[in-house]
Design a protein around this motif. Structure first.
Motif, PDB file in Angstrom:
ATOM      1  N   GLU A   1       0.832  -1.214   0.000  1.00  0.00           N
ATOM      2  CA  GLU A   1       0.000   0.000   0.000  1.00  0.00           C
ATOM      3  C   GLU A   1       0.862   1.258   0.000  1.00  0.00           C
ATOM      4  N   SER A   2       0.477   2.233  -0.804  1.00  0.00           N
ATOM      5  CA  SER A   2       1.122   3.541  -0.749  1.00  0.00           C
ATOM      6  C   SER A   2       0.349   4.421   0.213  1.00  0.00           C
ATOM      7  N   GLU A   3       1.080   5.115   1.107  1.00  0.00           N
ATOM      8  CA  GLU A   3       0.367   5.998   2.045  1.00  0.00           C
ATOM      9  C   GLU A   3      -0.026   7.314   1.392  1.00  0.00           C
ATOM     10  N   HIS A   4       0.841   7.800   0.506  1.00  0.00           N
ATOM     11  CA  HIS A   4       0.555   9.103  -0.117  1.00  0.00           C
ATOM     12  C   HIS A   4       0.678   8.989  -1.628  1.00  0.00           C
ATOM     13  N   PRO A   5      -0.171   8.167  -2.257  1.00  0.00           N
ATOM     14  CA  PRO A   5      -0.080   8.053  -3.715  1.00  0.00           C
ATOM     15  C   PRO A   5      -0.532   9.350  -4.389  1.00  0.00           C
ATOM     16  N   ARG A   6       0.055   9.659  -5.515  1.00  0.00           N
ATOM     17  CA  ARG A   6      -0.322  10.883  -6.236  1.00  0.00           C
ATOM     18  C   ARG A   6      -0.565  10.542  -7.699  1.00  0.00           C
TER      19      ARG A   6
END
Ligand SMILES: Cc1cc2nc3c(=O)[nH]c(=O)nc-3n(C[C@H](O)[C@H](O)[C@H](O)COP(=O)(O)OP(=O)(O)OC[C@H]3O[C@@H](n4cnc5c(N)ncnc54)[C@H](O)[C@@H]3O)c2cc1C
Length: 407
Positions: A373-378
């Motif tokens: 999982e990415s915590e801060h995907p953009r």
């Protein structure tokens, strides 16, 4: 080439693209001058593969996307052997080249990238089949000829990635650039565009999706009138027709399909070096799991997908990730040779930044963890993505040619 003098050690880099070039520069930076850095690579030039998506449309010529390796290495005090590794003698620490030279090493990094596995699907690929490729310069130039034939005799277009593939970004970029060119040529009515992919859903990218990438890609495809077929398996390609599992047939006048990847023959034929698919298993230092003085970086590193997907889909290893792996490997090789700080970079912590160009617009996404999982995907879409890709190309090529990499 014989073994090195007693107090001088030799680090050997095999392959000189994103991973190999970076490893060589980093080794030269970390190692005292008495130690030798040697690069073995069959091509005499570096190719900026990300710009190959523009070559078929005449937006880049070979000289725009390549530079000669030997002068860059000579300036840095790196020895360049313009030959391929045929195999590795791991017991005696030697690389055997196709020219028969035996290159002894104290520390080795294998950065040979992938073998393009067109032969896994009948009729796939530009050499023994009917589809095009942009995975190397020769293929991109062949695709340019196919595109010129298509403009004379347009019809349906199919782009995508074959089952088992991992380089999804390239097929999205090529698709969007092709669509852009079709529109500019006024051929939309005669050239419907279809995208086929092994991803379980559009915008998965081999990463499980990034933020709202699925919705964005689906909306974008709708707007452009592109049909996207996920979970796709190609059973056979015939002249002008792709057959999918389930029997659907897609006619094409022009098609570019990115194949799945395997390890190169030199790795596959060296017992104990690669896994059954020819990829090299490494630990968090990018050192071989079993062999002390052997490292690997780039696409030839074995990375298991975090989840099973209905159709096999690999984890993408981008140029930016390949460079990170090479930096970590080179620092640890230097530490093996002369001591110094070691470095670890678990794949689960590596970030992926990807710019997908769409001709005059595009999508940029950043996943803070390639695996998991990415915590801060953009995700960001718009013309700035197109300009970002051009800036990436100019800065990358300019700085690497000078031997002073930035970015
Ligand atoms: C069309 C396209 C667009 C892309 N766009 C992007 C992008 O925008 N951003 C991004 O980050 N990534 C992008 N990528 C991915 C990127 O190109 C790869 O991640 C990168 O090239 C991997 O680098 P590498 O050094 O591991 O392998 P490669 O680039 O495949 O290089 C391997 C090198 O090893 C050499 N070699 C092979 N066999 C041997 C042997 N036996 N002995 C010695 N040398 C050998 C080859 O000649 C080659 O020079 C794109 C890929 C494609 C196909």
């Amino acid at each position: 080439m014989t073994s090195t003098a007693t107090d001088s050690k030799r680090a050997v880099v095999v392959g000189s693209s994103f991973a190999g070039l970076t490893a060589a520069f980093e080794l030269r930076k970390h190692l005292d001058r008495k130690h030798e850095v040697v690069v073995i690579e069959p091509r005499d030039h570096f190719t900026f593969i990300p710009s190959l998506i523009w070559v078929p449309f005449g937006k880049r010529d070979p000289e725009d996307v390549t530079f000669k390796l030997e002068p860059v290495y000579a300036k840095k005090g790196i020895r360049f052997i313009n030959d391929a590794a045929a195999s590795f003698d791991l017991d005696n620490r030697k690389v055997i080249t196709t020219g028969g030279e035996e290159v002894a090493y104290d520390s080795l990094v294998v950065a040979t990238g992938p073998k393009l596995a067109f032969d896994r699907i009948d009729g796939l690929g530009p050499e023994n089949g009917y589809t095009q490729s942009v995975c190397n310069l020769e293929h991109a130039m062949q695709t340019r000829e196919a595109w010129e034939r298509f403009l004379q005799n347009p019809g349906p277009v199919v782009a995508g990635t074959a089952q088992g593939g991992s380089c999804f970004g390239a097929s999205y970029e090529f698709l969007l650039n092709t669509h852009h060119r079709i529109r500019k040529a006024g051929l939309e009515d005669v050239a419907p565009v279809t995208f086929i992919t092994a991803e379980p859903f559009l915008g998965h990218f081999g990463l499980g999706g990034v933020a709202d990438s699925q919705q964005r890609v689906e909306k974008y495809f709708d707007k452009l009138g592109i049909e996207g077929i996920a979970n796709n398996v190609i059973t056979e390609v015939r002249d002008g027709e792709i057959e999918l599992k389930g029997g659907r047939k897609l006619p094409f006048a022009f098609s570019m399909i990115v194949p799945s990847f395997a390890g190169v023959d030199a790795v596959s034929r060296t017992e104990g070096l690669g896994n059954p698919a020819g990829f090299i298993p490494v630990n968090d230092e990018f050192r071989h799991e079993e062999i002390e003085n052997v490292y690997a970086a780039g696409v030839n590193v074995a990375v298991a997908p975090p989840q099973q997907t209905e159709v096999p889909a690999g984890v993408p290893k981008t140029g930016q990730m390949s460079e990170v792996m090479a930096k970590v490997a080179a620092q640890n090789m230097a530490a093996d040779i002369q001591g110094g700080e070691r470095r670890e970079m678990p794949m689960s912590e590596m970030e992926a930044i990807c710019i997908l160009d769409g001709g005059n617009t595009g999508i940029i996404f950043k996943a803070d963890h390639v695996l998991g999982e990415s915590e801060h995907p953009r995700v960001m879409s718009g013309p700035q993505a197109h300009w970002a890709k051009i800036a990436f190309e100019k800065i990358f090529m300019g700085s690497r040619k000078l031997g002073h990499p930035i970015l």
